[in-house]
Design a protein around this motif. Structure first.
Motif, PDB file in Angstrom:
ATOM      1  N   PRO A 127      -1.658  -0.006   7.376  1.00 29.61           N
ATOM      2  CA  PRO A 127      -0.659   0.308   8.413  1.00 29.61           C
ATOM      3  C   PRO A 127       0.683  -0.362   8.130  1.00 29.61           C
ATOM      4  N   LEU A 128       1.342   0.113   7.076  1.00 33.30           N
ATOM      5  CA  LEU A 128       2.586  -0.494   6.620  1.00 33.30           C
ATOM      6  C   LEU A 128       3.822   0.306   7.016  1.00 33.30           C
ATOM      7  N   SER A 129       3.637   1.501   7.569  1.00 32.07           N
ATOM      8  CA  SER A 129       4.757   2.341   7.954  1.00 32.07           C
ATOM      9  C   SER A 129       4.341   3.192   9.145  1.00 32.07           C
ATOM     10  N   GLN A 130       5.324   3.759   9.818  1.00 28.48           N
ATOM     11  CA  GLN A 130       4.993   4.652  10.929  1.00 28.48           C
ATOM     12  C   GLN A 130       4.215   5.860  10.437  1.00 28.48           C
ATOM     13  N   PHE A 131       4.503   6.327   9.217  1.00 28.61           N
ATOM     14  CA  PHE A 131       3.707   7.422   8.659  1.00 28.61           C
ATOM     15  C   PHE A 131       2.228   7.056   8.624  1.00 28.61           C
ATOM     16  N   ALA A 132       1.943   5.792   8.278  1.00 28.67           N
ATOM     17  CA  ALA A 132       0.563   5.355   8.118  1.00 28.67           C
ATOM     18  C   ALA A 132      -0.151   5.136   9.448  1.00 28.67           C
ATOM     19  N   MET A 133       0.597   4.873  10.510  1.00 26.72           N
ATOM     20  CA  MET A 133      -0.036   4.543  11.788  1.00 26.72           C
ATOM     21  C   MET A 133      -0.906   5.673  12.314  1.00 26.72           C
ATOM     22  N   ARG A 138      -8.588   5.703  11.179  1.00 26.99           N
ATOM     23  CA  ARG A 138      -8.933   7.117  11.324  1.00 26.99           C
ATOM     24  C   ARG A 138      -8.911   7.808   9.966  1.00 26.99           C
ATOM     25  N   GLN A 139      -9.342   7.093   8.947  1.00 26.88           N
ATOM     26  CA  GLN A 139      -9.496   7.664   7.611  1.00 26.88           C
ATOM     27  C   GLN A 139     -10.938   7.433   7.169  1.00 26.88           C
ATOM     28  N   ARG A 193       3.174  10.622   2.085  1.00 29.62           N
ATOM     29  CA  ARG A 193       4.370   9.810   2.316  1.00 29.62           C
ATOM     30  C   ARG A 193       3.995   8.358   2.578  1.00 29.62           C
ATOM     31  N   ALA A 194       2.994   8.154   3.435  1.00 28.63           N
ATOM     32  CA  ALA A 194       2.555   6.801   3.759  1.00 28.63           C
ATOM     33  C   ALA A 194       2.010   6.090   2.522  1.00 28.63           C
ATOM     34  N   ALA A 195       1.265   6.830   1.688  1.00 27.66           N
ATOM     35  CA  ALA A 195       0.695   6.231   0.487  1.00 27.66           C
ATOM     36  C   ALA A 195       1.783   5.822  -0.498  1.00 27.66           C
ATOM     37  N   ALA A 222      -0.051   3.010  18.377  1.00 32.24           N
ATOM     38  CA  ALA A 222       0.677   4.054  17.661  1.00 32.24           C
ATOM     39  C   ALA A 222      -0.259   5.199  17.267  1.00 32.24           C
ATOM     40  N   ALA A 223      -1.464   4.861  16.785  1.00 34.29           N
ATOM     41  CA  ALA A 223      -2.416   5.900  16.397  1.00 34.29           C
ATOM     42  C   ALA A 223      -2.782   6.777  17.583  1.00 34.29           C
ATOM     43  N   ARG A 224      -3.006   6.145  18.728  1.00 34.11           N
ATOM     44  CA  ARG A 224      -3.340   6.916  19.928  1.00 34.11           C
ATOM     45  C   ARG A 224      -2.183   7.814  20.350  1.00 34.11           C
ATOM     46  N   GLN A 225      -0.970   7.343  20.190  1.00 32.08           N
ATOM     47  CA  GLN A 225       0.175   8.188  20.515  1.00 32.08           C
ATOM     48  C   GLN A 225       0.149   9.474  19.708  1.00 32.08           C
ATOM     49  N   PHE A 226      -0.190   9.356  18.423  1.00 31.50           N
ATOM     50  CA  PHE A 226      -0.247  10.544  17.569  1.00 31.50           C
ATOM     51  C   PHE A 226      -1.415  11.449  17.936  1.00 31.50           C
TER      52      PHE A 226
END
Length: 257
Positions: A127-133, A138-139, A193-195, A222-226
């Motif tokens: 979880p280093l970026s918003q893309f990753a959140m 969940r992977q 993008r996150a990777a 953040a994950a729940r928001q998505f």
């Protein structure tokens, strides 16, 4: 041949699925996340849970059109008139997911560079970026077993995917599952993008920069928001896909043939 001519002989719902799937192949190619004639994206035939469309083995992603896609069943039988075969690994992977998940209208598998690089890291995407959140906790992970040509691997693929929509296939690639090609594509896009960002940050850390990872509570929020579509967040692809289709129609409408 016009797209109208090409669509003749196809059920309208199937033709619409073919066009969307062909577009997905072209978009993956445009972003450089294809792998020559390898990798595969499939879409369930609307109204036919035991049938799905997949790429003809031997065509580059940027050659694939709606009419060239091959229709097969869950046993691997080819149901369409085609000179092409289907990649065995594609059948093994995609048939397993389509058969066991009602949400798996589209299954996408690539060897995109950054996702492969992250797949070989113990914790996968960090979880280093918003893309990753979006993918925090969940992977899914599936250990490498060699080229996926053995039917007995299907059960383990399904088990390891579980309820997730994204799975890192260790030392191999990434698999995304979508209710539409747009969702499967956008999950790939955001993960990749996150990777890439993760690899850049880790390179900087190796040179002495300290990494900052938000606390669990923030990452989970953040994950729940998505995933809970909070605020004005929509299912991946609902906003992006129509815009991507318009761009594809401007730049290379041949996918509709």
């Amino acid at each position: 041949m016009s797209s109208e001519d090409a669509s003749r002989g196809f059920d309208p719902a199937e033709w619409e699925a073919r066009v969307a799937l062909a577009a997905c192949y072209r978009m993956v190619a445009q972003l450089g996340m294809d792998d020559l004639i390898y990798n595969h994206i499939s879409a369930r035939v609307p109204g036919r849970n035991n049938e799905f469309l997949i790429n003809p083995y031997g065509l580059l992603f940027d050659e694939i059109t709606a009419s060239s896609l091959v229709k097969i069943d869950l046993k691997g039988n080819i149901l369409s008139d085609t000179p092409y075969t289907v990649n065995l690994a594609a059948f093994v992977i995609h048939a397993a997911i389509h058969e066991t998940s009602h949400d798996a209208a589209c299954v996408l598998h690539t060897h995109s560079d950054a996702s492969v690089a992250v797949s070989g890291q113990e914790k996968g995407l960090l979880p280093l970026s918003q893309f990753a959140m979006r993918f925090y906790d969940r992977q899914a992970f599936h250990d490498y077993e060699g080229v996926a040509i053995d039917l007995d691997e299907q059960g383990r693929l399904v088990r390891d995917l579980g309820p997730h929509k994204v799975m890192l296939m260790r030392n191999h690639g990434i698999l995304t599952v979508g209710r539409t090609p747009g969702e499967a594509f956008m999950l790939l896009y955001y993960f990749e993008r996150a990777a890439r960002i993760q690899l850049d940050m880790q390179a900087a850390a190796a040179a002495g920069a300290a990494l900052v990872i938000p606390p669990h509570e923030v990452c989970e929020r953040a994950a729940r928001q998505f995933w809970e579509l909070q605020g004005d967040i929509l299912i991946p692809g609902e906003r992006e896909w129509p815009a991507l289709m318009r761009r594809l129609d401007r730049t290379d409408p041949s996918y509709r043939h």
